[in-house]
Design a protein around this motif. Structure first.
Motif, PDB file in Angstrom:
ATOM      1  N   VAL A 154     -68.675  18.898  17.778  1.00  0.00           N
ATOM      2  CA  VAL A 154     -67.906  20.134  17.926  1.00  0.00           C
ATOM      3  C   VAL A 154     -66.419  19.823  18.027  1.00  0.00           C
ATOM      4  O   VAL A 154     -66.007  18.932  18.781  1.00  0.00           O
ATOM      5  CB  VAL A 154     -68.363  20.914  19.175  1.00  0.00           C
ATOM      6  CG1 VAL A 154     -67.545  22.181  19.352  1.00  0.00           C
ATOM      7  CG2 VAL A 154     -69.850  21.247  19.076  1.00  0.00           C
ATOM      8  N   ARG A 155     -65.606  20.548  17.278  1.00  0.00           N
ATOM      9  CA  ARG A 155     -64.158  20.387  17.335  1.00  0.00           C
ATOM     10  C   ARG A 155     -63.566  21.442  18.260  1.00  0.00           C
ATOM     11  O   ARG A 155     -63.940  22.612  18.210  1.00  0.00           O
ATOM     12  CB  ARG A 155     -63.544  20.486  15.937  1.00  0.00           C
ATOM     13  CG  ARG A 155     -63.950  19.341  15.026  1.00  0.00           C
ATOM     14  CD  ARG A 155     -63.094  19.291  13.781  1.00  0.00           C
ATOM     15  NE  ARG A 155     -63.397  18.125  12.961  1.00  0.00           N
ATOM     16  CZ  ARG A 155     -62.531  17.556  12.133  1.00  0.00           C
ATOM     17  NH1 ARG A 155     -61.315  18.069  12.002  1.00  0.00           N
ATOM     18  NH2 ARG A 155     -62.879  16.500  11.425  1.00  0.00           N
ATOM     19  N   LEU A 156     -62.609  20.988  19.102  1.00  0.00           N
ATOM     20  CA  LEU A 156     -61.946  21.875  20.054  1.00  0.00           C
ATOM     21  C   LEU A 156     -60.444  21.733  19.914  1.00  0.00           C
ATOM     22  O   LEU A 156     -59.924  20.652  19.598  1.00  0.00           O
ATOM     23  CB  LEU A 156     -62.359  21.518  21.492  1.00  0.00           C
ATOM     24  CG  LEU A 156     -63.854  21.575  21.822  1.00  0.00           C
ATOM     25  CD1 LEU A 156     -64.112  20.956  23.180  1.00  0.00           C
ATOM     26  CD2 LEU A 156     -64.346  23.016  21.775  1.00  0.00           C
ATOM     27  N   ALA A 157     -59.739  22.835  20.172  1.00  0.00           N
ATOM     28  CA  ALA A 157     -58.275  22.810  20.093  1.00  0.00           C
ATOM     29  C   ALA A 157     -57.708  22.221  21.383  1.00  0.00           C
ATOM     30  O   ALA A 157     -58.017  22.678  22.476  1.00  0.00           O
ATOM     31  CB  ALA A 157     -57.737  24.221  19.880  1.00  0.00           C
ATOM     32  N   ALA A 158     -56.897  21.181  21.220  1.00  0.00           N
ATOM     33  CA  ALA A 158     -56.242  20.554  22.371  1.00  0.00           C
ATOM     34  C   ALA A 158     -55.110  19.687  21.854  1.00  0.00           C
ATOM     35  O   ALA A 158     -55.270  18.960  20.877  1.00  0.00           O
ATOM     36  CB  ALA A 158     -57.226  19.709  23.179  1.00  0.00           C
ATOM     37  N   SER A 159     -53.956  19.773  22.494  1.00  0.00           N
ATOM     38  CA  SER A 159     -52.825  18.944  22.083  1.00  0.00           C
ATOM     39  C   SER A 159     -53.082  17.497  22.455  1.00  0.00           C
ATOM     40  O   SER A 159     -53.417  17.181  23.598  1.00  0.00           O
ATOM     41  CB  SER A 159     -51.539  19.431  22.766  1.00  0.00           C
ATOM     42  OG  SER A 159     -50.476  18.545  22.491  1.00  0.00           O
ATOM     43  N   SER A 160     -52.937  16.597  21.487  1.00  0.00           N
ATOM     44  CA  SER A 160     -53.215  15.185  21.724  1.00  0.00           C
ATOM     45  C   SER A 160     -52.086  14.480  22.459  1.00  0.00           C
ATOM     46  O   SER A 160     -52.245  13.339  22.894  1.00  0.00           O
ATOM     47  CB  SER A 160     -53.470  14.480  20.392  1.00  0.00           C
ATOM     48  OG  SER A 160     -52.270  14.422  19.636  1.00  0.00           O
ATOM     49  N   GLY A 161     -50.926  15.140  22.550  1.00  0.00           N
ATOM     50  CA  GLY A 161     -49.800  14.504  23.234  1.00  0.00           C
ATOM     51  C   GLY A 161     -49.328  13.234  22.556  1.00  0.00           C
ATOM     52  O   GLY A 161     -48.799  12.334  23.205  1.00  0.00           O
ATOM     53  N   GLY A 162     -49.539  13.139  21.249  1.00  0.00           N
ATOM     54  CA  GLY A 162     -49.092  11.969  20.509  1.00  0.00           C
ATOM     55  C   GLY A 162     -50.078  10.828  20.481  1.00  0.00           C
ATOM     56  O   GLY A 162     -49.779   9.758  19.925  1.00  0.00           O
ATOM     57  N   LEU A 163     -51.264  11.020  21.046  1.00  0.00           N
ATOM     58  CA  LEU A 163     -52.278   9.972  21.016  1.00  0.00           C
ATOM     59  C   LEU A 163     -52.804   9.789  19.594  1.00  0.00           C
ATOM     60  O   LEU A 163     -52.965  10.760  18.855  1.00  0.00           O
ATOM     61  CB  LEU A 163     -53.434  10.319  21.952  1.00  0.00           C
ATOM     62  CG  LEU A 163     -53.104  10.349  23.453  1.00  0.00           C
ATOM     63  CD1 LEU A 163     -54.277  10.933  24.240  1.00  0.00           C
ATOM     64  CD2 LEU A 163     -52.775   8.944  23.953  1.00  0.00           C
TER      65      LEU A 163
END
Length: 347
Positions: free
Chosen positions: A257-266
């Motif tokens: 499952v894909r979820l929206a979340a900012s990776s913070g540049g990771l």
């Protein structure tokens, strides 16, 4: 600006036991910093090092830029309040408050004026002639705070000051401490607590501690909403920590499952955890359009319900919801996770 309190690489050892390891921390004049963590995390040890009750094994303690590592407690000019109140039982309220002033050989008239001033500040002016045994727990704590403030300390140290009070008194004293903060805009406060509610209500910044080390420090709101460490997310707000993988700048993968979340540049492929607050988890009857889970347990918490859920992807999840109509223990349900939950590092 010179910090009111600064710890530089402070460690405290008791034989082979490390009570505090390499703590670097600074508190500005007028700032309230909460040291938050479970029992044994090192927070009270740090406070005692500032107060002078413990000498660091290594590192330095500075007050307003002055090295006080080897200065005895009575010469540091700090106000200290502990959870046991530590009032003198044979002295009346006014004499308890006056104790530090008399030790400094202040003139009698000045002592009397200052005692009345601080008793009025904490709402205890009408109790000056009572003994501690004639006061409630909350009243005794107010007297202890008044005694600490009587010497006009630039730094006030609070060591679990509300932990001995019942829930109602604790709420009352939180409000009292908030009022005192506004009355003492130049006083730096270091508040040791294991209660996240106290820390969130009172502190400008929170330093989260664990196993004698500093885990993370930052402004209260940003630390709550955007923690960088898994322990901070779980301890400050009881976040669910779901292991996910970074897909791109705005997406993570939980299983398939894909979820929206900012990776913070990771970078893509990085293994991190998604911190999801229980009150943000949505739970409804199964429709086939969300994350499938099994409802394991339901607890009524007065203002709502706490649900324990087993995701079919293999993870345990906790939710807090206002109602549970149509949801039965053991049934298959559907879980929704909101966008924008923070990603945190895992050890």
């Amino acid at each position: 600006m010179t910090p009111a309190v600064e710890l530089r690489g402070v460690s405290v050892h008791f034989g082979r036991t490390v009570a505090l390891h390499g703590l670097d921390l600074a508190v500005a004049p007028g700032e309230t910093l909460a040291l938050l963590g479970p029992s044994g995390s090192g927070k009270s040890t740090a406070l005692k090092a500032v107060a002078g009750f413990l000498r660091p094994t290594s590192g330095r303690v500075l007050l307003a830029g002055r090295d006080v590592t080897d200065t005895p407690p009575n010469r540091r000019g700090l106000g200290v309040v502990v959870q046991s109140y530590a009032l003198f039982p044979h002295l009346k309220v006014a004499d308890n408050v006056a104790f530090g002033l008399r030790a400094r050989r202040m003139p009698r008239r000045a002592v009397a004026e200052r005692v009345e001033e601080v008793l009025d500040l904490v709402g205890m002016a009408g109790f000056r002639d009572r003994y501690p045994r004639q006061l409630s727990g909350g009243q005794q704590q107010r007297v202890a705070i008044a005694r600490a403030l009587a010497i006009r300390p630039p730094v006030l140290l609070l060591d679990e000051p509300l932990s001995a009070l019942d829930a109602a008194l604790r709420e009352e004293m939180v409000a009292e401490l908030l009022r005192l903060r506004s009355e003492l805009p130049d006083t730096a406060i270091v508040h040791v607590t294991h209660d996240q509610g106290e820390a969130l209500a009172l502190a400008d910044r929170i330093a989260v501690m664990r196993d004698a080390r500093l885990v993370e420090v930052g402004p209260t709101e940003s630390l709550y909403h955007r923690p960088a460490e898994a322990f901070t997310a779980s301890f400050l707000g009881a976040s669910n920590l779901l292991p996910v993988e970074v897909v791109d700048a705005d997406t993570v993968r939980l299983g398939d499952v894909r979820l929206a979340a900012s990776s913070g540049g990771l970078p893509p492929g990085e293994a991190v955890a998604l911190g999801v607050r229980p009150h943000r988890v949505g739970v409804r009857e199964f429709t086939g359009h969300g994350l499938a889970a099994r409802l394991v347990a339901v607890q009524w918490r007065g203002t709502g319900f706490r649900l324990d859920l087993d995701l079919e992807l293999g993870h345990r999840l906790r939710a807090e919801v206002p109602a549970v109509e149509g949801l039965a223990v053991g049934s298959r349900v559907e879980v929704s996770i909101p966008d924008g939950c923070p990603l945190v590092r895992v050890a």
